[in-house]
Design a protein around this motif. Structure first.
Motif, PDB file in Angstrom:
ATOM      1  N   ASP A   1       7.341 -40.098  34.824  1.00 27.35           N
ATOM      2  CA  ASP A   1       6.924 -39.730  35.485  1.00 27.35           C
ATOM      3  C   ASP A   1       6.957 -39.787  36.711  1.00 27.35           C
ATOM      4  N   PHE A   2       7.479 -40.664  37.535  1.00 24.01           N
ATOM      5  CA  PHE A   2       8.405 -40.759  38.865  1.00 24.01           C
ATOM      6  C   PHE A   2      10.221 -40.256  39.377  1.00 24.01           C
ATOM      7  N   ALA A   3      10.381 -40.639  38.288  1.00 22.99           N
ATOM      8  CA  ALA A   3      11.053 -40.126  38.069  1.00 22.99           C
ATOM      9  C   ALA A   3      11.702 -38.395  38.164  1.00 22.99           C
ATOM     10  N   ALA A   4      10.909 -37.784  37.782  1.00 22.71           N
ATOM     11  CA  ALA A   4      10.258 -36.678  37.299  1.00 22.71           C
ATOM     12  C   ALA A   4       9.735 -35.525  38.671  1.00 22.71           C
ATOM     13  N   GLY A   5       9.149 -36.849  39.962  1.00 21.96           N
ATOM     14  CA  GLY A   5       8.082 -36.314  40.683  1.00 21.96           C
ATOM     15  C   GLY A   5       6.806 -35.606  40.041  1.00 21.96           C
ATOM     16  N   ARG A   6       6.323 -36.309  39.048  1.00 20.73           N
ATOM     17  CA  ARG A   6       5.120 -35.934  38.252  1.00 20.73           C
ATOM     18  C   ARG A   6       3.387 -36.557  38.423  1.00 20.73           C
TER      19      ARG A   6
ATOM     20  N   MET B   1       2.943 -44.918  47.076  1.00 19.49           N
ATOM     21  CA  MET B   1       2.980 -44.332  49.050  1.00 19.49           C
ATOM     22  C   MET B   1       3.815 -44.058  49.771  1.00 19.49           C
ATOM     23  N   ALA B   2       5.103 -44.323  48.768  1.00 20.95           N
ATOM     24  CA  ALA B   2       6.551 -44.036  49.325  1.00 20.95           C
ATOM     25  C   ALA B   2       6.365 -42.190  50.032  1.00 20.95           C
ATOM     26  N   THR B   3       6.725 -42.011  50.681  1.00 24.90           N
ATOM     27  CA  THR B   3       7.261 -40.199  51.645  1.00 24.90           C
ATOM     28  C   THR B   3       9.089 -39.918  51.889  1.00 24.90           C
ATOM     29  N   GLU B   4       9.360 -40.960  52.261  1.00 21.47           N
ATOM     30  CA  GLU B   4      10.739 -40.547  52.589  1.00 21.47           C
ATOM     31  C   GLU B   4      11.848 -40.097  51.235  1.00 21.47           C
ATOM     32  N   PRO B   5      12.322 -39.217  51.277  1.00 19.55           N
ATOM     33  CA  PRO B   5      12.972 -38.913  50.145  1.00 19.55           C
ATOM     34  C   PRO B   5      14.256 -40.310  49.413  1.00 19.55           C
ATOM     35  N   ALA B   6      14.792 -40.448  50.674  1.00 19.26           N
ATOM     36  CA  ALA B   6      15.594 -41.542  50.365  1.00 19.26           C
ATOM     37  C   ALA B   6      14.692 -43.115  49.446  1.00 19.26           C
ATOM     38  N   GLU B   7      13.842 -43.524  50.385  1.00 20.79           N
ATOM     39  CA  GLU B   7      12.626 -44.412  49.419  1.00 20.79           C
ATOM     40  C   GLU B   7      12.548 -43.931  48.356  1.00 20.79           C
ATOM     41  N   ILE B   8      11.996 -42.482  47.928  1.00 20.06           N
ATOM     42  CA  ILE B   8      11.734 -42.209  47.073  1.00 20.06           C
ATOM     43  C   ILE B   8      12.632 -42.476  45.739  1.00 20.06           C
ATOM     44  N   ALA B   9      13.907 -42.001  46.002  1.00 15.40           N
ATOM     45  CA  ALA B   9      15.151 -41.793  45.561  1.00 15.40           C
ATOM     46  C   ALA B   9      15.239 -44.115  44.837  1.00 15.40           C
ATOM     47  N   ARG B  10      14.747 -44.239  45.789  1.00 16.25           N
ATOM     48  CA  ARG B  10      15.483 -45.644  45.874  1.00 16.25           C
ATOM     49  C   ARG B  10      14.655 -46.579  44.563  1.00 16.25           C
ATOM     50  N   LEU B  11      12.979 -46.205  44.752  1.00 12.66           N
ATOM     51  CA  LEU B  11      12.345 -46.533  44.236  1.00 12.66           C
ATOM     52  C   LEU B  11      12.368 -46.313  43.073  1.00 12.66           C
TER      53      LEU B  11
END
Length: 140
Positions: A104-109, A31-41
């Motif tokens: 997959d999440f770490a690679a943006g896939r 559900m995340a959209t912010e790059p910082a939130e995505i990296a943190r998760l």
């Protein structure tokens, strides 16, 4: 043998805490959209998986130690154990699937929705419910 059983229960409980929480992180990540939130998760997922994997190994190790002290193939009354071990094997597979999802999440896939992860999150709950019933009730 009781020590093995006690440690098995402790590590199973700890492993399941991770199995319950990691897919919840996947829901948030999907559900995340912010790059910082995505990296943190992504970092949280990686660290949690790295923490819970030794717990899984210890749970399995103490489970095998407990199992080796019994004769679980002594007759038809032990079929519940075969069902439990099948569910445990499925949980190990689920844990392995979590490795793939973290990568997959770490690679943006990621290609799945947060709704899919909400369903995925319930699988360990159902397995735990079934395993506890099999161990306590021994229905077959």
């Amino acid at each position: 043998m009781l020590w093995f059983k006690a440690f098995h229960i402790i590590f199973v409980t700890s492993w399941f805490a991770g199995l319950f929480y990691l897919p919840r992180l996947f829901v948030n990540h999907a559900m995340a959209t912010e790059p910082a939130e995505i990296a943190r998760l992504a970092l949280m997922e990686k660290k949690l998986l790295r923490f819970m994997t030794p717990l899984a190994v210890m749970a399995l190790g103490f489970g095998l130690a407990t199992w080796s002290s019994y004769d679980f193939y002594a007759g038809p009354g032990w079929r519940w154990m075969h069902a439990k071990l099948t569910l445990v094997a499925l949980l190990v597979g689920y844990h392995g699937w979590c490795f793939k999802l973290v990568r997959d999440f770490a690679a943006g896939r990621n290609t799945r929705s947060h709704r899919w992860y909400r369903v995925f999150n319930e699988m360990p709950v159902l397995a735990l419910f079934a395993i506890v019933v099999l161990v306590v009730v021994k229905p077959f």
